[in-house]
Design an enzyme around this catalytic site. Structure first.
Site, PDB file in Angstrom:
ATOM      1  N   ASN A 193      -4.290  -1.621  -4.390  1.00 43.74           N
ATOM      2  CA  ASN A 193      -5.965  -2.346  -3.848  1.00 43.74           C
ATOM      3  C   ASN A 193      -5.721  -0.573  -2.838  1.00 43.74           C
ATOM      4  O   ASN A 193      -6.114  -0.975  -1.603  1.00 43.74           O
ATOM      5  CB  ASN A 193      -6.213  -3.019  -3.349  1.00 43.74           C
ATOM      6  CG  ASN A 193      -7.784  -3.642  -3.130  1.00 43.74           C
ATOM      7  OD1 ASN A 193      -8.702  -2.551  -2.862  1.00 43.74           O
ATOM      8  ND2 ASN A 193      -7.943  -4.938  -2.986  1.00 43.74           N
ATOM      9  N   ASP A 221     -11.493  -1.842  11.182  1.00 44.72           N
ATOM     10  CA  ASP A 221     -10.656  -3.025  10.686  1.00 44.72           C
ATOM     11  C   ASP A 221     -10.088  -4.136  11.972  1.00 44.72           C
ATOM     12  O   ASP A 221     -10.636  -5.120  11.633  1.00 44.72           O
ATOM     13  CB  ASP A 221      -8.959  -2.305  10.456  1.00 44.72           C
ATOM     14  CG  ASP A 221      -8.890  -1.201   9.169  1.00 44.72           C
ATOM     15  OD1 ASP A 221     -10.270  -1.364   8.470  1.00 44.72           O
ATOM     16  OD2 ASP A 221      -8.050  -0.815   8.704  1.00 44.72           O
ATOM     17  N   LYS A 246      -0.057  -6.596   1.520  1.00 44.21           N
ATOM     18  CA  LYS A 246      -0.687  -5.613   1.502  1.00 44.21           C
ATOM     19  C   LYS A 246      -0.047  -4.896   2.630  1.00 44.21           C
ATOM     20  O   LYS A 246       0.134  -2.996   2.238  1.00 44.21           O
ATOM     21  CB  LYS A 246      -2.127  -5.393   1.770  1.00 44.21           C
ATOM     22  CG  LYS A 246      -2.410  -4.393   1.530  1.00 44.21           C
ATOM     23  CD  LYS A 246      -4.393  -4.319   1.192  1.00 44.21           C
ATOM     24  CE  LYS A 246      -5.342  -3.536   1.053  1.00 44.21           C
ATOM     25  NZ  LYS A 246      -5.518  -2.181   1.492  1.00 44.21           N
ATOM     26  N   ARG A 259     -14.214  -0.779  -6.158  1.00 43.99           N
ATOM     27  CA  ARG A 259     -15.048   0.449  -4.767  1.00 43.99           C
ATOM     28  C   ARG A 259     -15.166   1.303  -4.673  1.00 43.99           C
ATOM     29  O   ARG A 259     -14.324   2.333  -5.422  1.00 43.99           O
ATOM     30  CB  ARG A 259     -12.770  -0.170  -3.339  1.00 43.99           C
ATOM     31  CG  ARG A 259     -12.768  -1.222  -3.256  1.00 43.99           C
ATOM     32  CD  ARG A 259     -11.524  -1.409  -2.545  1.00 43.99           C
ATOM     33  NE  ARG A 259     -11.452  -1.060  -1.334  1.00 43.99           N
ATOM     34  CZ  ARG A 259     -10.656  -0.560  -0.490  1.00 43.99           C
ATOM     35  NH1 ARG A 259      -9.044  -1.335  -0.484  1.00 43.99           N
ATOM     36  NH2 ARG A 259     -10.693  -0.156   0.791  1.00 43.99           N
ATOM     37  N   GLU A 305     -11.074  -4.689   1.053  1.00 45.99           N
ATOM     38  CA  GLU A 305     -10.553  -5.802   0.491  1.00 45.99           C
ATOM     39  C   GLU A 305     -11.261  -6.866  -0.805  1.00 45.99           C
ATOM     40  O   GLU A 305     -10.727  -7.361  -1.737  1.00 45.99           O
ATOM     41  CB  GLU A 305      -9.234  -5.902   0.500  1.00 45.99           C
ATOM     42  CG  GLU A 305      -7.828  -5.258   1.271  1.00 45.99           C
ATOM     43  CD  GLU A 305      -8.101  -4.352   2.498  1.00 45.99           C
ATOM     44  OE1 GLU A 305      -9.505  -4.130   2.531  1.00 45.99           O
ATOM     45  OE2 GLU A 305      -7.340  -3.518   2.710  1.00 45.99           O
ATOM     46  N   ASP A 353       1.092  -1.109   0.098  1.00 49.44           N
ATOM     47  CA  ASP A 353      -0.397   0.100  -0.189  1.00 49.44           C
ATOM     48  C   ASP A 353       0.930   1.620   0.009  1.00 49.44           C
ATOM     49  O   ASP A 353       0.289   2.403  -0.747  1.00 49.44           O
ATOM     50  CB  ASP A 353      -1.390  -0.032   0.877  1.00 49.44           C
ATOM     51  CG  ASP A 353      -2.287  -0.785   0.699  1.00 49.44           C
ATOM     52  OD1 ASP A 353      -1.671  -1.149  -0.010  1.00 49.44           O
ATOM     53  OD2 ASP A 353      -3.111  -0.742   1.593  1.00 49.44           O
ATOM     54  N   HIS A 407      -5.892  -9.520   3.172  1.00 51.48           N
ATOM     55  CA  HIS A 407      -4.337  -8.955   4.736  1.00 51.48           C
ATOM     56  C   HIS A 407      -5.002 -10.005   5.272  1.00 51.48           C
ATOM     57  O   HIS A 407      -4.775 -10.704   6.197  1.00 51.48           O
ATOM     58  CB  HIS A 407      -4.175  -7.830   4.330  1.00 51.48           C
ATOM     59  CG  HIS A 407      -4.669  -7.088   4.427  1.00 51.48           C
ATOM     60  ND1 HIS A 407      -3.981  -5.487   5.554  1.00 51.48           N
ATOM     61  CD2 HIS A 407      -5.743  -6.502   3.629  1.00 51.48           C
ATOM     62  CE1 HIS A 407      -4.387  -4.846   4.996  1.00 51.48           C
ATOM     63  NE2 HIS A 407      -5.754  -5.320   4.010  1.00 51.48           N
ATOM     64  N   ARG A 408      -6.250  -8.947   5.815  1.00 46.10           N
ATOM     65  CA  ARG A 408      -6.524  -9.523   7.513  1.00 46.10           C
ATOM     66  C   ARG A 408      -7.300 -10.836   7.589  1.00 46.10           C
ATOM     67  O   ARG A 408      -7.184 -10.879   8.740  1.00 46.10           O
ATOM     68  CB  ARG A 408      -7.779  -7.869   7.431  1.00 46.10           C
ATOM     69  CG  ARG A 408      -6.862  -6.962   7.550  1.00 46.10           C
ATOM     70  CD  ARG A 408      -7.436  -5.534   8.403  1.00 46.10           C
ATOM     71  NE  ARG A 408      -7.001  -4.363   8.388  1.00 46.10           N
ATOM     72  CZ  ARG A 408      -5.446  -3.662   7.887  1.00 46.10           C
ATOM     73  NH1 ARG A 408      -5.185  -4.919   9.205  1.00 46.10           N
ATOM     74  NH2 ARG A 408      -5.288  -2.633   8.244  1.00 46.10           N
ATOM     75  N   SER A 448     -15.815   5.396  10.585  1.00 47.68           N
ATOM     76  CA  SER A 448     -14.639   5.423  10.902  1.00 47.68           C
ATOM     77  C   SER A 448     -13.804   6.669  10.973  1.00 47.68           C
ATOM     78  O   SER A 448     -12.726   7.003  10.762  1.00 47.68           O
ATOM     79  CB  SER A 448     -14.174   4.657   9.658  1.00 47.68           C
ATOM     80  OG  SER A 448     -14.292   4.331   9.107  1.00 47.68           O
TER      81      SER A 448
HETATM   82  O1  LIG Z   1      -8.367   6.614   6.180  1.00 47.39           O
HETATM   83  C1  LIG Z   1      -8.281   5.496   6.532  1.00 47.39           C
HETATM   84  O2  LIG Z   1      -6.176   5.266   6.566  1.00 47.39           O
HETATM   85  C2  LIG Z   1      -8.774   4.453   6.770  1.00 47.39           C
HETATM   86  C3  LIG Z   1      -9.823   4.587   7.228  1.00 47.39           C
HETATM   87  C4  LIG Z   1     -10.788   3.033   6.688  1.00 47.39           C
HETATM   88  O3  LIG Z   1     -11.745   2.916   6.006  1.00 47.39           O
HETATM   89  P1  LIG Z   1     -13.394   3.511   5.963  1.00 47.39           P
HETATM   90  O4  LIG Z   1     -13.199   4.401   6.071  1.00 47.39           O
HETATM   91  O5  LIG Z   1     -12.866   3.228   3.891  1.00 47.39           O
HETATM   92  O6  LIG Z   1     -13.504   3.067   6.791  1.00 47.39           O
HETATM   93  C5  LIG Z   1      -9.342   1.879   7.173  1.00 47.39           C
HETATM   94  O7  LIG Z   1     -10.316   0.697   6.937  1.00 47.39           O
HETATM   95  C6  LIG Z   1      -8.959   1.619   6.874  1.00 47.39           C
HETATM   96  O8  LIG Z   1      -7.996   0.725   6.406  1.00 47.39           O
HETATM   97  C7  LIG Z   1      -8.206   2.894   6.981  1.00 47.39           C
HETATM   98  C1  LIG Z   2      -9.272  -1.505   4.616  1.00 46.58           C
HETATM   99  C2  LIG Z   2      -8.795  -1.762   4.368  1.00 46.58           C
HETATM  100  O1  LIG Z   2      -7.352  -0.921   3.160  1.00 46.58           O
HETATM  101  P1  LIG Z   2      -7.577   0.164   2.770  1.00 46.58           P
HETATM  102  O2  LIG Z   2      -7.183   1.174   2.945  1.00 46.58           O
HETATM  103  O3  LIG Z   2      -7.197   0.051   0.917  1.00 46.58           O
HETATM  104  O4  LIG Z   2      -9.463   0.784   2.793  1.00 46.58           O
HETATM  105  C3  LIG Z   2      -7.663  -2.351   5.103  1.00 46.58           C
HETATM  106  O5  LIG Z   2      -6.167  -2.084   5.451  1.00 46.58           O
HETATM  107  O6  LIG Z   2      -7.994  -2.986   6.251  1.00 46.58           O
END
Ligand SMILES: O=C(O)C1=C[C@@H](OP(=O)(O)O)[C@@H](O)[C@H](O)C1
Ligand SMILES: C=C(OP(=O)(O)O)C(=O)O
Length: 442
Positions: free
Chosen positions: A95, A325, A428, A125, A353, A52, A402-403, A201
């Site tokens: 991704n 997550d 990832k 996505r 993912e 990533d 990955h998770r 989130s």
């Molecule tokens: O802003 C970020 O760093 C993230 C926000 C979250 O996504 P969502 O806002 O889509 O839930 C999380 O799941 C992702 O792994 C990282």
């Molecule tokens: C949702 C995830 O990744 P992303 O940053 O691609 O959204 C994750 O890492 O669980």
């Protein structure tokens, strides 16, 4: 790696030791972009080295920013002062949601021509809410294949600043994060970003605001749904802090904290603790609710088994909107709990993912759990007896997520050995996961 590859784990009974966590993905990708947009040179320490963050680095290099990796996860970024030298580029974002979304917004402010694409799943996505937000200030963005999804094409356009920009917050917080980081570049007057509907989130927005502040841009939040971007006072908006240390990844910490609970510990994670800016440290509180013994300091957390006399965790019901997550880790921990575990407010799992609710339900059933899934929840009941645990001969599928791979490593603490298919998908966010895992378990 072909999907026929797998790792075989366990059965395991003990976990103890300590782990130096890799850098936070969320912080790494934000500071890479902020450093690239700022004036001056930024040295980033403990930057995550994983798929990533590599796509983000490569995209910034393709945009003409000097990004130099050194030993010990240090990376030096020579900022471009807000204007990318390369005015036209085709960028592959893998991704990585934390790369494509913020970069789309930053590129839409540039007045250049850019295309952003990713792996097949990235093209499923959503990105519509962000594009709708950017179009409100005159950005020209089109969808190449399917409306609402990458690949997207950004065309040179004159940005017209609006007093208010609205964005939906109920699909992903990353759209708001993207607008927050990009709009200061063009804010000839203050801009109010209003979140329409629920904001999921939310702790990730706090990360965004705190890191923007480190680069000199302070966003005011008059209420929980409004964010005021300050008016630009010079052509250069972001100022480099010189150097910045990335915290350990709190989501990656969750697997090891869970190990400390089911493998008796003590298991200590180093690099995140009470002083963390990441919402996923609240996973430790959820573990505590499940009956685990948790201790923490400013930059560490330790788990030493569980409080309950029978050595088992308690099932819990939890609103997981703040820890999307790390909540996945709770789903697999439910295999070691008395009673049901119900995780609510996880609709966003379906657009990550993989469809994580469906994937989690399918794979947990394979090991013998009773699982109910709904549009935005999952409820899990562990096998009632040792003989209730099943051995899926075909292995646990990981869906290029990955998770899924990291979470199901915990299921090797059941009575049977377990195969996990396609374990290299951990690249990832945590390429060395299985090496670190094997170093602390027995
Ligand atoms: O802003 C970020 O760093 C993230 C926000 C979250 O996504 P969502 O806002 O889509 O839930 C999380 O799941 C992702 O792994 C990282
Ligand atoms: C949702 C995830 O990744 P992303 O940053 O691609 O959204 C994750 O890492 O669980």
């Amino acid at each position: 790696m072909s999907v026929s590859e797998f790792v075989e784990l366990g059965p395991l009974t003990r976990a103890e030791g300590s782990i130096h966590l890799p850098g936070s993905k969320s912080i790494s990708n934000r500071v890479l972009l902020l450093a690239a947009l700022s004036a001056g040179t930024t040295t980033l320490h403990n930057l995550l080295d994983a798929d990533d963050t590599q796509v983000m680095r490569n995209a910034l290099r393709a945009l003409g920013v000097s990004v130099t990796d050194h030993a010990d996860q240090t990376c030096v970024v020579n900022g471009c002062g807000g204007v990318f030298p390369v005015r036209s580029a085709d960028l592959f974002m893998g991704n990585a949601g934390t790369a494509i979304r913020p970069l789309t917004a930053a590129l839409a402010m540039q007045g250049g021509d850019y295309r952003l694409s990713g792996v097949a799943r990235m093209h499923e996505r959503p990105i519509r809410d962000l594009v709708d937000g950017l179009r409100q200030v005159g950005a020209q963005i089109t969808y190449e294949l399917q409306e609402g999804y990458p690949p997207i094409v950004i065309s040179a356009a004159q940005i017209q600043i609006k007093e208010v920009v609205k964005v939906r917050g109920d699909v992903s917080s990353q759209f708001l994060t993207a607008l927050l980081m990009a709009l200061p570049l063009v804010a000839d007057q203050p801009i109010r970003i209003e979140v329409v509907g629920e904001l999921i989130s939310k702790p990730y927005i706090d990360i965004t605001l705190k890191l923007m502040a480190r680069f000199g841009v302070i966003v005011a939040c008059p209420d929980s749904q409004s964010f005021i971007i300050p008016q630009k006072t010079s052509s250069v908006v972001y100022e480099s802090p010189g150097s910045l240390a990335v915290e350990g990844d709190a989501s990656s910490a969750s697997y090891f904290l869970a190990l400390g609970a089911i493998g008796k510990g003590p298991l200590r994670v180093l690099g995140v603790g009470r002083d963390s800016i990441q919402g996923d440290v609240a996973f430790a509180d959820a573990l505590g609710l499940m009956g685990a013994k948790v201790l923490s300091g400013p930059d560490w957390i330790e788990v030493t088994g569980v409080n309950n006399a029978n050595g088992r965790l308690n099932g819990i019901t939890l609103d997981c909107t703040a820890i999307p997550d790390a909540a996945m880790t709770l789903a697999v921990l439910a295999l070691f709990a008395e009673g049901k575990t119900r995780l609510n407010q996880i609709a966003s799992w379906r657009v990550k993912e993989t469809d994580r609710i469906a994937a989690m339900a399918k794979e947990l059933r394979k090991v013998g759990a009773l699982v109910e899934e709904g549009a935005d929840y999952i409820e899990i009941e562990a096998p009632q007896t040792l003989s209730g645990w099943q051995v899926p001969v075909e292995g646990i599928d990981t869906y290029d997520d990955h998770r899924m791979a990291m979470c199901f490593s915990l299921a090797a603490f059941g009575p049977n050995a377990l195969k996990i298919n396609d374990p290299s998908c951990v690249a990832k966010t945590f390429p060395s996961y299985f090496t670190e895992f094997n170093a602390v378990v027995a």
